[in-house]
Design a protein around this motif. Structure first.
Motif, PDB file in Angstrom:
ATOM      1  N   ASP A  53      28.063  41.803  57.083  1.00  0.00           N
ATOM      2  CA  ASP A  53      27.695  41.249  58.315  1.00  0.00           C
ATOM      3  C   ASP A  53      26.458  41.339  58.697  1.00  0.00           C
ATOM      4  N   GLU A  58      23.408  38.703  64.270  1.00  0.00           N
ATOM      5  CA  GLU A  58      22.932  37.757  65.138  1.00  0.00           C
ATOM      6  C   GLU A  58      21.800  37.335  64.285  1.00  0.00           C
ATOM      7  N   SER A 103      20.370  29.826  57.141  1.00  0.00           N
ATOM      8  CA  SER A 103      21.234  28.706  57.777  1.00  0.00           C
ATOM      9  C   SER A 103      20.551  27.630  58.367  1.00  0.00           C
ATOM     10  N   ALA A 136      22.995  26.162  63.796  1.00  0.00           N
ATOM     11  CA  ALA A 136      23.588  27.428  64.789  1.00  0.00           C
ATOM     12  C   ALA A 136      25.196  27.191  64.849  1.00  0.00           C
ATOM     13  N   GLY A 137      25.803  28.641  64.767  1.00  0.00           N
ATOM     14  CA  GLY A 137      27.080  28.512  64.947  1.00  0.00           C
ATOM     15  C   GLY A 137      27.537  30.075  64.290  1.00  0.00           C
ATOM     16  N   ILE A 138      29.033  30.133  63.992  1.00  0.00           N
ATOM     17  CA  ILE A 138      29.603  31.315  63.576  1.00  0.00           C
ATOM     18  C   ILE A 138      29.636  30.816  61.894  1.00  0.00           C
ATOM     19  N   GLN A 190      31.260  32.288  58.485  1.00  0.00           N
ATOM     20  CA  GLN A 190      32.411  33.163  57.483  1.00  0.00           C
ATOM     21  C   GLN A 190      32.787  32.554  56.534  1.00  0.00           C
ATOM     22  N   LEU A 231      29.407  37.769  56.858  1.00  0.00           N
ATOM     23  CA  LEU A 231      29.710  37.053  58.244  1.00  0.00           C
ATOM     24  C   LEU A 231      28.202  36.942  58.881  1.00  0.00           C
ATOM     25  N   SER A 232      28.301  36.124  59.865  1.00  0.00           N
ATOM     26  CA  SER A 232      27.024  35.921  60.531  1.00  0.00           C
ATOM     27  C   SER A 232      27.019  35.183  61.896  1.00  0.00           C
ATOM     28  N   LYS A 233      26.083  35.341  62.917  1.00  0.00           N
ATOM     29  CA  LYS A 233      26.138  34.578  64.053  1.00  0.00           C
ATOM     30  C   LYS A 233      24.797  33.862  64.025  1.00  0.00           C
ATOM     31  N   VAL A 251      21.649  31.653  65.792  1.00  0.00           N
ATOM     32  CA  VAL A 251      21.354  31.145  67.172  1.00  0.00           C
ATOM     33  C   VAL A 251      20.147  30.500  66.879  1.00  0.00           C
ATOM     34  N   THR A 298      15.116  37.656  69.229  1.00  0.00           N
ATOM     35  CA  THR A 298      15.717  37.060  67.727  1.00  0.00           C
ATOM     36  C   THR A 298      14.661  37.640  66.721  1.00  0.00           C
TER      37      THR A 298
END
Length: 556
Positions: free
Chosen positions: A70, A73, A129, A132-134, A136, A154-156, A158, A193
């Motif tokens: 994970d 953010e 990435s 931006a977004g979720i 999986q 997993l990552s978020k 922003v 961030t």
């Protein structure tokens, strides 16, 4: 019945499944045993080991983890790395390939490894990435190319985001700070961030407010101080709005408001008497504004032209603490009159100040001590001068201009004087002679007659006084005074003061003429102190008597 035969394990392998405690103990002993691995099996032993199909007991001794990575953010377009640990507790080589099929993880290396016996190895899982977004994703890997497993990523993601410490800022004057520094306050920009955030401050309008730096970058997980400045003036607005634009990120608004202190300003003299002003001559006086308060004061002259013949400068400005500013009043009177007017000055944040100005305008008057100028019998090539005195008996300045442009044989020799005002000085330009006289001043001037040809002159000197034509010279009139006993004829002069005078002059032929006015001699530069003329120094000239009588002359 036949008993079911259980195949025996390969040589060197035990049937016993290791417990978690045993695996942890082995893994602890291998923490520092990170080997340099190959991407593909190369030796015969490696190829044999990596083609072996592992049993569940053997798979239990090949630890690959964590099963879920994970990244938390993360900011868009930032490179983030986390390790994937592979621990081989077996006594044989194992082959580990993974199958990454997404752009976000394509920088992860190595994709395949040959892990030697009883060795710990690591794979850097790199995540980046562009959106931006979720995020999986499951990444599939195998051990010896026949047992499939997977790990979860997993990552978020922003966008860049900057927060400001204050959305409203009030700027006030600070004691002891120079006026050029203005008012200032500090706000903080915070970037929470893991990626750098580029920003730009955008004002809603042109104003005396400013934010420095106006653009830049806030580093990941750090803060940056920005200085909010306000440069006041007498008419500057008191508020402004700035928008913080984060590149590909959020926006923030900053409201700025300035507050003025209450200054204390007054005229050094509330009434200014300028005395008597000259007609048609520029004249300047000054009035002082003094700041007696503890803050800088900003002023504005509400009526910079209180009368048609007076202007005030500067119209606005700043008076520093304890300082003074001189208001320059420039006069150019065109009418003879008395005047009394006021000048209003607005003090921002303070009381309005008023200055009363009074005086009068008088006509110019210049006197000359000679009645006429007579140059009789001046020979061509000779010169004759007459000295006269100009007097200004008035209380104001006078400017006299003699125009001898039509009379080339005449010239004036005027003294050179230095004046405090550079605009007022004696000078000659194209046979125009400019003479300035202070109140009550006397000046001696020479009128020189140098004829170049035979001529006769009878004229009045062209004179301007303060851009006005001077009246003609006095003329002699004959009047009859009657008495009871007799009739008498008397002469009396018309009394009138003017520098204009009658000039009469006669230029005659020269008595003696010389055909050569220059005689040159040449001497050798290496002769002795005794001068010896050379044979080539033969110079001569002729003198001619053009008169009717014998002339005698003497060399001097």
């Amino acid at each position: 019945m036949y008993e079911k035969q259980v195949p025996s394990p390969p040589d060197g392998l035990s049937e016993k499944v290791l417990t978690s405690v045993e695996l942890a103990s082995r893994q602890a002993s291998l923490q520092n045993a990170v080997s340099t691995t190959n991407n593909q099996p190369t030796t015969a032993q490696e190829k044999k080991d990596c083609s072996t199909r592992l049993t569940p007991q053997q798979m239990h001794q090949v630890v690959i983890g964590p099963s879920t990575i994970d990244f938390g953010e993360v900011a868009i377009r930032t490179v983030n790395t986390k390790p994937l640990v592979i621990v081989n507790h077996l006594d044989i080589h194992v082959f580990y390939p993974n199958y990454i099929d997404c752009r976000e993880l394509r920088q992860s290396l190595p994709l395949t490894q040959v892990i030697p016996p009883r060795t710990l190895s690591k794979v850097d899982v790199v995540f980046e990435s562009q959106k931006a977004g979720i995020f999986q994703r499951s990444v599939v890997y195998t051990v010896n190319s026949h047992i499939k497993q997977h790990i979860n990523i997993l990552s978020k993601i922003v966008t860049p985001e900057i927060s400001i410490s204050h959305s409203d800022v009030i700027l006030k004057p600070t004691l002891g700070v120079p006026q050029t520094y203005g008012y200032s306050e500090v706000i903080k920009l915070t970037n929470k961030t893991n990626g750098g955030a580029e920003f730009t401050w955008r004002p809603d309008k042109i104003s005396p407010f400013a934010v420095r730096p106006s653009q830049g970058t806030v580093e990941p997980h750090s803060t940056l101080n920005c200085e909010v400045l306000y440069f006041p003036s007498v008419s500057s607005p008191l508020d402004a709005v700035f928008t913080l634009d984060v590149v590909e990120g959020n926006t923030e608004r900053l409201n700025c408001v300035a507050e003025f202190a209450s200054p204390s300003v007054k005229f050094v003299e509330r009434r200014l008497g300028v005395g008597v002003l000259p007609l048609h001559v520029p004249h300047k006086v000054s009035a002082a504004l003094k700041n007696t308060g503890h803050h800088h004061a900003f002023f504005q002259v509400l009526n910079p032209q209180p009368t048609p013949f007076c202007t005030v400068k500067p119209e606005s400005g700043c008076i520093p603490v304890g300082g003074m500013v001189n208001l320059e009043l420039s006069f150019f009177a065109v009418d003879i009159e008395k005047f009394d007017f006021k000048i209003d000055v607005r003090i921002r944040g303070g009381k309005k100040q008023t200055l009363r100005v009074g005086g009068s305008v008088e006509p110019p008057l210049v006197e000359c001590d000679l009645d006429t100028f007579a140059f009789h019998g001046v020979h061509v090539g000779a010169s004759l001068s007459t000295t006269f005195c100009l007097v200004n008996p008035m209380c104001s300045e006078a400017e006299i201009v003699y125009n001898l442009n039509k009379y080339k044989d005449f010239k004036l020799e005027i003294p050179h004087r230095n004046f405090a005002d550079d605009d007022k000085k004696n000078f000659v330009e194209d046979n125009y002679y400019h003479i300035y006289l202070s109140p009550g001043e006397k000046v001696n001037i020479d009128l020189v007659f140098s004829p170049q040809q035979v001529a006769s002159y009878d004229f009045n000197l062209p004179v301007l006084i303060n851009d006005m034509i001077a009246p003609p010279p006095p003329t002699r009139k004959i009047s009859t005074a009657l008495s009871r006993t007799s009739t008498a004829v008397t002469e009396q002069s018309c009394v009138m003061s003017t520098p204009c005078r009658r000039v009469t002059a006669t230029a005659m032929f020269p008595v003696l003429t010389v055909d050569k006015l220059d005689v040159n001699f040449t001497a050798s530069p290496f002769t002795t102190t005794t001068f010896t003329p050379e044979s080539t120094n033969n110079n001569g000239f002729n003198i001619t008597n053009e008169g009717l009588e014998t002339s005698h002359f003497l060399w001097t």
